[in-house]
Design an enzyme around this catalytic site. Structure first.
Site, PDB file in Angstrom:
ATOM      1  N   GLY A  10      42.285-107.968  36.679  1.00  0.00           N
ATOM      2  CA  GLY A  10      42.991-108.348  37.902  1.00  0.00           C
ATOM      3  C   GLY A  10      43.500-109.778  37.897  1.00  0.00           C
ATOM      4  N   ASN A  11      42.704-110.726  37.333  1.00  0.00           N
ATOM      5  CA  ASN A  11      43.102-112.134  37.396  1.00  0.00           C
ATOM      6  C   ASN A  11      44.310-112.456  36.514  1.00  0.00           C
ATOM      7  OD1 ASN A  11      41.580-111.784  35.034  1.00  0.00           O
ATOM      8  ND2 ASN A  11      40.905-113.911  35.021  1.00  0.00           N
ATOM      9  N   LYS A 127      37.084 -95.685  42.995  1.00  0.00           N
ATOM     10  CA  LYS A 127      37.983 -96.733  42.479  1.00  0.00           C
ATOM     11  C   LYS A 127      38.499 -97.597  43.632  1.00  0.00           C
ATOM     12  CE  LYS A 127      40.519 -98.866  39.612  1.00  0.00           C
ATOM     13  NZ  LYS A 127      39.750 -99.805  38.806  1.00  0.00           N
ATOM     14  N   LYS A 213      41.805 -98.563  34.418  1.00  0.00           N
ATOM     15  CA  LYS A 213      42.650 -99.030  33.297  1.00  0.00           C
ATOM     16  C   LYS A 213      41.840 -99.267  32.019  1.00  0.00           C
ATOM     17  CE  LYS A 213      41.815-103.743  33.317  1.00  0.00           C
ATOM     18  NZ  LYS A 213      40.851-103.735  34.357  1.00  0.00           N
TER      19      LYS A 213
HETATM   20  N1  LIG Z   1      26.450-107.922  33.589  1.00  0.00           N
HETATM   21  C1  LIG Z   1      27.615-108.516  33.858  1.00  0.00           C
HETATM   22  N2  LIG Z   1      28.123-109.419  32.995  1.00  0.00           N
HETATM   23  C2  LIG Z   1      29.304-110.039  33.258  1.00  0.00           C
HETATM   24  N3  LIG Z   1      30.037-109.826  34.385  1.00  0.00           N
HETATM   25  C3  LIG Z   1      29.569-108.919  35.276  1.00  0.00           C
HETATM   26  C4  LIG Z   1      28.331-108.231  35.061  1.00  0.00           C
HETATM   27  N4  LIG Z   1      28.125-107.397  36.118  1.00  0.00           N
HETATM   28  C5  LIG Z   1      29.160-107.561  36.937  1.00  0.00           C
HETATM   29  N5  LIG Z   1      30.045-108.475  36.447  1.00  0.00           N
HETATM   30  C6  LIG Z   1      31.293-108.840  37.156  1.00  0.00           C
HETATM   31  O1  LIG Z   1      32.313-107.977  36.678  1.00  0.00           O
HETATM   32  C7  LIG Z   1      33.564-108.668  36.803  1.00  0.00           C
HETATM   33  C8  LIG Z   1      34.631-107.927  36.010  1.00  0.00           C
HETATM   34  O2  LIG Z   1      34.975-106.757  36.733  1.00  0.00           O
HETATM   35  P1  LIG Z   1      36.324-106.678  37.584  1.00  0.00           P
HETATM   36  O3  LIG Z   1      36.507-107.927  38.384  1.00  0.00           O
HETATM   37  O4  LIG Z   1      36.316-105.384  38.297  1.00  0.00           O
HETATM   38  O5  LIG Z   1      37.343-106.613  36.397  1.00  0.00           O
HETATM   39  P2  LIG Z   1      38.913-106.813  36.180  1.00  0.00           P
HETATM   40  O6  LIG Z   1      39.007-108.076  35.378  1.00  0.00           O
HETATM   41  O7  LIG Z   1      39.294-105.602  35.386  1.00  0.00           O
HETATM   42  O8  LIG Z   1      39.603-106.910  37.504  1.00  0.00           O
HETATM   43  C9  LIG Z   1      33.208-110.032  36.283  1.00  0.00           C
HETATM   44  O9  LIG Z   1      34.141-111.009  36.671  1.00  0.00           O
HETATM   45  C10 LIG Z   1      31.820-110.255  36.910  1.00  0.00           C
HETATM   46  O10 LIG Z   1      31.958-110.890  38.170  1.00  0.00           O
HETATM   47  N1  LIG Z   2      43.802 -99.002  37.566  1.00  0.00           N
HETATM   48  C1  LIG Z   2      42.898-100.019  37.485  1.00  0.00           C
HETATM   49  O1  LIG Z   2      41.822 -99.882  36.876  1.00  0.00           O
HETATM   50  O2  LIG Z   2      43.252-101.193  38.113  1.00  0.00           O
HETATM   51  P1  LIG Z   2      42.377-102.510  38.292  1.00  0.00           P
HETATM   52  O3  LIG Z   2      41.870-102.893  36.953  1.00  0.00           O
HETATM   53  O4  LIG Z   2      43.329-103.539  38.877  1.00  0.00           O
HETATM   54  O5  LIG Z   2      41.267-102.170  39.252  1.00  0.00           O
END
Ligand SMILES: Nc1ncnc2c1ncn2[C@@H]1O[C@H](COP(=O)(O)OP(=O)(O)O)[C@@H](O)[C@H]1O
Ligand SMILES: NC(=O)OP(=O)(O)O
Length: 312
Positions: A10-11, A127, A213
């Protein structure tokens, strides 16, 4: 030279606000990072998320709908986000590469992902999509939209959740392979790909769902026989005892050891766990390597191998 599938978290797309300008500014920064893979001579496939965007677009559609201009179904809204985010990414990456005198075609493949029509996910939405709400706002939304479900998302607030079936096939993977063979850079399986299922008469029908994704990227990486799946998110490493005083970064780890940590519930269900499962799936299916690290650490990943490296 390696064949690498990079999944963008996402970032990489949404930093400050959800305006087109702000998302394109974030994507331009991301494109500068992605260009490093090309400068090192790797073949690159880009997969991006769409959770915030697909939810925001749905909200806009609901708010502006009329009898003559109805709300589009979720598969179609997913396709729209593949188009818009893919457009931003291809334009930015081309611009960055041109500035380095690298002439490559970057193009988005509007990708469909086959899922089972009876995937249990259809009756268990998990999701998160769209914006974050407070608990009170989420309860109010649930009351006015009885078919909506909201859950707490990794300590960041409440979000609507929709079905997220597991990919069984990336339909357009041969196009991705063909593009790589021709030295092009494909952006594919955006948002995990548009979920579709085959009906008994052989026709493909779009599903009301959003694929994860990381699972889409893993299935695509397996289908095209990639050497590496790199999942870029907001943390430099996967940790055990995450956010606790005894937090420990995992650097090199084998699948068997990772499975033990899964059994200990070390990885949060809505965030890190899908990445771990996607990485394991790719490594087990191909014998390749999966890496989970941050977008900010790509240079160090390429030079020194930073991040959590998962092998068979
Ligand atoms: N065991 C773990 N080790 C590292 N990060 C973790 C853990 N459990 C949860 N996280 C969280 O998961 C986040 C990544 O998931 P998410 O934000 O959904 O991913 P995306 O980058 O695909 O948007 C990390 O930024 C962290 O805050
Ligand atoms: N489709 C999907 O997984 O999107 P995000 O990673 O933004 O949640």
């Amino acid at each position: 030279m390696k064949k690498i599938v990079v999944a963008l978290g996402g970032n990489a797309i949404l930093s400050k606000d959800a305006s087109a300008d702000s998302q394109q500014a974030a994507i331009l920064k991301t494109a500068k990072v992605l260009a490093e893979f090309i400068k090192k001579g790797h073949k690159l496939v880009i997969v991006h998320g769409n959770g915030p965007q697909v939810g925001n677009l749905l909200l806009q559609q609901v708010a502006g709908s009329t009898e003559k201009n109805p709300v589009m179904p979720l598969d179609t809204i997913g396709a729209m986000t593949e188009g818009s985010i893919g457009y931003w990414l291809q334009k930015s990456l081309r611009q960055v590469l041109q500035a380095e005198n690298i002439d490559k075609t970057v193009a988005t493949v509007v990708t469909e992902t086959e899922v089972l029509p009876d995937d249990p996910a259809f009756s268990n939405p998990t999701k998160p999509i769209g914006p974050f709400y407070t608990r009170e706002e989420a309860l109010k939304e649930e009351k006015s939209n009885p078919t909506y479900t909201f859950v707490e998302d990794s300590g960041r607030g409440y979000r609507r959740v929709v079905a997220s079936p597991i990919p069984t096939k990336i339909i357009e993977y041969p196009v991705v392979s063909m593009m790589l063979e021709n030295d092009m850079i494909p952006i594919a399986a955006g948002g995990g790909g548009i979920p579709v299922s085959q009906s008994s008469d052989g026709k493909y029908i779009g599903k009301e769902a959003v694929v994860d994704k990381d699972y889409g990227a893993s299935k695509l990486a397996t289908s095209i026989h990639a050497d590496e799946l790199i999942i870029l998110t907001a943390v430099d490493y996967v940790y055990v005892n995450f956010n606790k005083p005894n937090q420990k970064a995992l650097t090199q780890i084998k699948v068997d050891e990772l499975k033990k940590y899964i059994a200990e519930n070390q990885f949060a269900a809505g965030s890190m766990l899908p990445k771990i499962n996607a990485a394991i799936e790719f490594v087990e299916q191909t014998g390749g390597t999966a890496v989970i690290t941050s977008l900010d650490k790509v240079n160090e990943l390429l030079d020194k191998g930073i991040g959590t490296k998962i092998t068979a």
